[in-house]
Write a protein that holds these residues in place. Structure first.
Motif, mmCIF file in Angstrom:
data_model
loop_
_atom_site.group_PDB
_atom_site.id
_atom_site.type_symbol
_atom_site.label_atom_id
_atom_site.label_comp_id
_atom_site.label_asym_id
_atom_site.label_seq_id
_atom_site.Cartn_x
_atom_site.Cartn_y
_atom_site.Cartn_z
ATOM 1 N N ASP A 90 -3.878 -6.769 -0.690
ATOM 2 C CA ASP A 90 -2.752 -7.516 -1.240
ATOM 3 C C ASP A 90 -1.767 -7.803 -0.111
ATOM 4 O O ASP A 90 -1.783 -7.132 0.932
ATOM 5 N N CYS A 117 -5.002 6.251 -4.396
ATOM 6 C CA CYS A 117 -5.103 5.696 -3.061
ATOM 7 C C CYS A 117 -5.271 6.839 -2.072
ATOM 8 O O CYS A 117 -4.492 7.805 -2.096
ATOM 9 N N MET A 150 0.012 -2.268 -4.819
ATOM 10 C CA MET A 150 -1.276 -2.973 -4.804
ATOM 11 C C MET A 150 -1.475 -3.720 -6.107
ATOM 12 O O MET A 150 -1.443 -3.130 -7.181
#
Length: 131
Positions: free
Chosen positions: A99, A47, A116
């Motif tokens: 999400d 990420c 996530m």
């Protein structure tokens, strides 16, 4: 579930800029936190930035802090990743994901990596930075 489509990738020279877009379908997009992830060949997916559902909280990876900015426009169902001062090591496929992560649990990119789920992932867009 939410459907996501990334765009804006391409080939750019080191030091250049790109803006990625993540367009979502569905009327409840504003209830989803969104993260931008990237995966380079032979490396794990990571990420690089994330934003809370309202846009009030953002986190960035140390490797991109000060260069990448995440933002969102819920009226347009779109999240952006502005990437400046690009480096060859930024070369990767970039994905967006969404999400229903509570804002208070978005404390770092590591937390987003953990939280996530599979509510929605895009197909990815290639970013290539030449030296």
């Amino acid at each position: 579930q939410v459907q996501l489509v990334e765009s804006g990738g391409g080939l750019v020279q080191a030091g250049g800029s790109l803006r990625l877009s993540c367009a979502a379908s569905g009327r409840t997009f504003s209830s989803y936190a969104v993260g931008w992830f990237r995966q380079a060949p032979g490396k794990e997916r990571e990420c690089v930035a994330a934003i809370s559902k309202s846009g009030g909280r953002t986190v960035e990876a140390d490797s991109v802090k000060g260069r990448f900015t995440i933002s969102r426009d819920n009226a347009k169902n779109t999240v952006y990743l502005q990437m400046n001062s690009l480096k060859p090591e930024d070369t990767a496929v970039y994905y967006c994901a969404a999400d229903q992560i509570p804002s208070y649990r978005i404390t770092s990119v590591a937390s987003v990596n953990r939280e996530m789920g599979d509510a929605g992932w895009g197909q990815g867009t290639q970013v290539t930075v030449s030296s």
